[in-house]
Write an enzyme that holds these catalytic residues in place. Structure first.
Site, PDB file in Angstrom:
ATOM      1  N   HIS A 100       2.177  -3.728   6.974  1.00  0.00           N
ATOM      2  CA  HIS A 100       1.228  -2.645   6.674  1.00  0.00           C
ATOM      3  C   HIS A 100       1.199  -1.676   7.836  1.00  0.00           C
ATOM      4  O   HIS A 100       1.750  -1.934   8.901  1.00  0.00           O
ATOM      5  CB  HIS A 100      -0.196  -3.211   6.486  1.00  0.00           C
ATOM      6  N   HIS A 155       0.838  -1.193   0.000  1.00  0.00           N
ATOM      7  CA  HIS A 155       0.000   0.000   0.000  1.00  0.00           C
ATOM      8  C   HIS A 155       0.872   1.242   0.000  1.00  0.00           C
ATOM      9  O   HIS A 155       1.742   1.412   0.864  1.00  0.00           O
ATOM     10  CB  HIS A 155      -0.945  -0.018   1.211  1.00  0.00           C
ATOM     11  N   GLU A 213       1.794   3.633   3.056  1.00  0.00           N
ATOM     12  CA  GLU A 213       2.222   3.032   4.322  1.00  0.00           C
ATOM     13  C   GLU A 213       3.741   3.017   4.392  1.00  0.00           C
ATOM     14  O   GLU A 213       4.398   1.978   4.484  1.00  0.00           O
ATOM     15  CB  GLU A 213       1.572   1.655   4.461  1.00  0.00           C
ATOM     16  N   GLU A 264       0.117  -5.000  11.041  1.00  0.00           N
ATOM     17  CA  GLU A 264      -0.272  -3.594  10.919  1.00  0.00           C
ATOM     18  C   GLU A 264       0.509  -2.838  11.984  1.00  0.00           C
ATOM     19  O   GLU A 264       0.305  -3.050  13.182  1.00  0.00           O
ATOM     20  CB  GLU A 264      -1.780  -3.411  11.151  1.00  0.00           C
TER      21      GLU A 264
HETATM   22  O1  0X9 Z   1      -7.229  -3.726   4.120  1.00  0.00           O
HETATM   23  C1  0X9 Z   1      -6.072  -4.175   4.095  1.00  0.00           C
HETATM   24  O2  0X9 Z   1      -5.529  -4.591   3.074  1.00  0.00           O
HETATM   25  C2  0X9 Z   1      -5.267  -4.249   5.403  1.00  0.00           C
HETATM   26  N1  0X9 Z   1      -5.391  -3.020   6.150  1.00  0.00           N
HETATM   27  S1  0X9 Z   1      -4.695  -1.716   5.556  1.00  0.00           S
HETATM   28  O3  0X9 Z   1      -5.123  -0.616   6.346  1.00  0.00           O
HETATM   29  N2  0X9 Z   1      -3.142  -1.768   5.691  1.00  0.00           N
HETATM   30  O4  0X9 Z   1      -5.073  -1.614   4.191  1.00  0.00           O
HETATM   31  C3  0X9 Z   1      -5.820  -5.332   6.263  1.00  0.00           C
HETATM   32  C4  0X9 Z   1      -5.836  -6.663   5.604  1.00  0.00           C
HETATM   33  C5  0X9 Z   1      -6.439  -7.685   6.505  1.00  0.00           C
HETATM   34  N3  0X9 Z   1      -6.728  -8.917   5.816  1.00  0.00           N
HETATM   35  C6  0X9 Z   1      -5.758  -9.812   5.547  1.00  0.00           C
HETATM   36  N4  0X9 Z   1      -4.557  -9.660   6.015  1.00  0.00           N
HETATM   37  N5  0X9 Z   1      -6.077 -10.864   4.863  1.00  0.00           N
HETATM   38 ZN    ZN Z   2      -1.976  -1.736   3.996  1.00  0.00          ZN
END
Ligand code: 0X9
Ligand code: ZN
Length: 438
Positions: A317, A188, A191, A390
């Site tokens: 992330h 992303h 980030e 995260e």
């Molecule tokens: O939405 C996302 O891709 C992730 N959060 S972010 O704010 N960095 O965009 C979370 C992904 C959660 N799901 C998986 N890891 N499968």
């Molecule tokens: Zn992300």
């Protein structure tokens, strides 16, 4: 110019601190004032470029304490910026807000915050100059391999949509009995702290080799693969004007959310969007983004003699301080290819990892449903024990996607132990639940 050496990087915050105070600038998701909520759970992210006049504005959405509520709100197409307690912070258009209200979730507008104006339109803004842009990442990796040619190799696994190299830095000597661990950062665009996390891993396992006995032992017994910038086009776009654009996706067409473009259960379950303008657009097909396709190909190339040498993986992330594991596409703890035993391994190690850094551990779908995410594919396609971290901050208070560079050292070092723990289990991850591996 901003600093390029590690020494300068560490002092960048000090230098920048004397530079500029906040001036009025266009609103960006960067600057959204999110209410400080104690014990916030986490977040998600945004996806679309946020510009003045885009029609999207920050709102709080109440009554979203359950993953199902968050999934329902997410499916309206809003950009979820933060998940904090029983409320979400979102960027939403009037139509989306009406839909959210229609679903029964009360909303309230939030005041946007102003953003710093940068002094150099090509660099990170003031207070962020310790972050590395793509050119600086490239130089840092080149410096590393030139200083450590015995243990570090730099290669390109292919090109991004706009033709930037997707750099891979590999540390250690491969062999039939040498487990490999992969770290990927910056799927992303906005980030940026995650790029710094990958650079820290590179730095620690190269500079420490031969002097730090623990590091030396790890590098002698593992191969560490690091892809510091999976989405270089998006990263550069996010900072290109000198004002953060809160850009999430790659730069193909209107942008594909790379973390919805992976090929396991792609687009299956309402955890991504089929609309190209959406922040969670999954792309025209699984692996339609060159960036995911090239990482896929690299991972496939590590199958040697029919065996996948990569055993474990973290995809970094921001933000919300979470440790997540598969599957993200279903609320069920088990699913095709993921047994109750696998779920126990994932959860046990996930909790141990989270115990080292104070993050909150959970199955990915406990946050909200996502389909086409990297961790689901790593597990389902290759049996790689794949986690999504995260990083900082936990909630709105710490700068959201754009914390100042003064936190880089602390918030990346915070994950050293988790990285070491994952590496230590890489020879036999199920050892975490007492199993042995042949
Ligand atoms: O939405 C996302 O891709 C992730 N959060 S972010 O704010 N960095 O965009 C979370 C992904 C959660 N799901 C998986 N890891 N499968
Ligand atoms: Zn992300």
């Amino acid at each position: 110019m901003f600093p390029t050496t590690r020494t300068l990087r560490r002092s960048a915050a000090v230098l920048a601190a004397g530079c500029c105070l906040a001036l009025l600038a266009p609103i960006s998701a960067t600057g959204i004032a999110r209410p400080a909520v104690p014990a916030s759970t986490s977040l998600q992210e945004t996806q679309q470029e946020v510009r003045p006049g885009s029609g999207a504005s920050p709102h709080r959405v109440e009554g979203t304490g359950e993953a199902r509520d968050r999934t329902a709100v997410s499916r309206t197409g809003v950009d979820i910026l933060a998940v904090e307690g029983d409320a979400l912070t979102v960027l939403a258009t009037p139509d989306q807000l009406a839909e959210v209200e229609r679903l029964g979730f009360p909303t309230a507008p939030l005041a946007p915050r102003t953003e710093d104006v940068p002094s150099d339109p090509l660099a990170f803004p003031p207070n962020h100059q310790g972050y590395h842009d793509f050119a600086e990442v490239t130089s840092e990796l080149r410096r590393t391999v030139s200083e450590h040619p015995d243990i570090a190799r730099m290669s390109s696994i292919g090109a991004s949509h706009e033709g930037r190299d997707l750099w891979l830095l590999s540390i250690g000597t491969p062999g039939p009995d040498v487990p490999e661990v992969l770290f990927t950062c910056s799927q992303h665009a906005r980030e940026h702290l995650t790029t710094e996390m990958c650079l820290r891993i590179v730095e620690r396992f190269t500079d420490g080799y031969g002097t730090d006995p623990d590091i030396t032992r790890v590098v002698d017994g593992r191969v560490i693969h690091v892809v510091p910038v999976v989405n270089p086009d998006g990263k550069e776009y996010d900072i290109a004007t000198g004002q953060f654009r809160s850009w999430r996706k790659n730069r193909q067409g209107q942008g594909t959310d790379l973390n919805r473009n992976w090929g396991h259960q792609w687009g299956c379950c309402g955890g991504s969007s089929g609309s190209p303008g959406s922040s969670t657009y999954r792309g025209a097909a699984a692996f339609s983004a060159p960036e995911t396709a090239r990482v896929r190909d690299f991972v496939a190339s590590r199958v040697v003699g029919g065996e996948q040498r990569i055993t474990a993986h973290i995809d970094w992330h921001t933000y919300s301080e979470l440790v997540l594991w598969p599957y993200g596409y279903t609320y069920a703890e088990t699913g095709p290819g993921l047994t109750a035993r696998d779920a126990r391994v994932f959860a046990t190690l996930g909790r141990q990892l989270a115990a080292t850094n104070g993050y909150t551990p959970m199955q990915a779908s406990g946050l909200y449903i996502t389909d086409g995410s990297i961790d689901d594919w790593m597990w389902a396609a290759h049996g790689i024990w794949s986690y999504t971290f995260e990083m900082y901050p936990r909630g709105a208070g710490g700068g959201g996607f754009y914390p100042p560079d003064s936190v880089i050292e602390r918030e990346t070092a915070r994950n050293d132990e988790a990285v070491d723990l994952l590496l230590s289990y890489a020879d036999c991850v199920p050892r975490v639940i007492g199993e042995t591996c042949s």
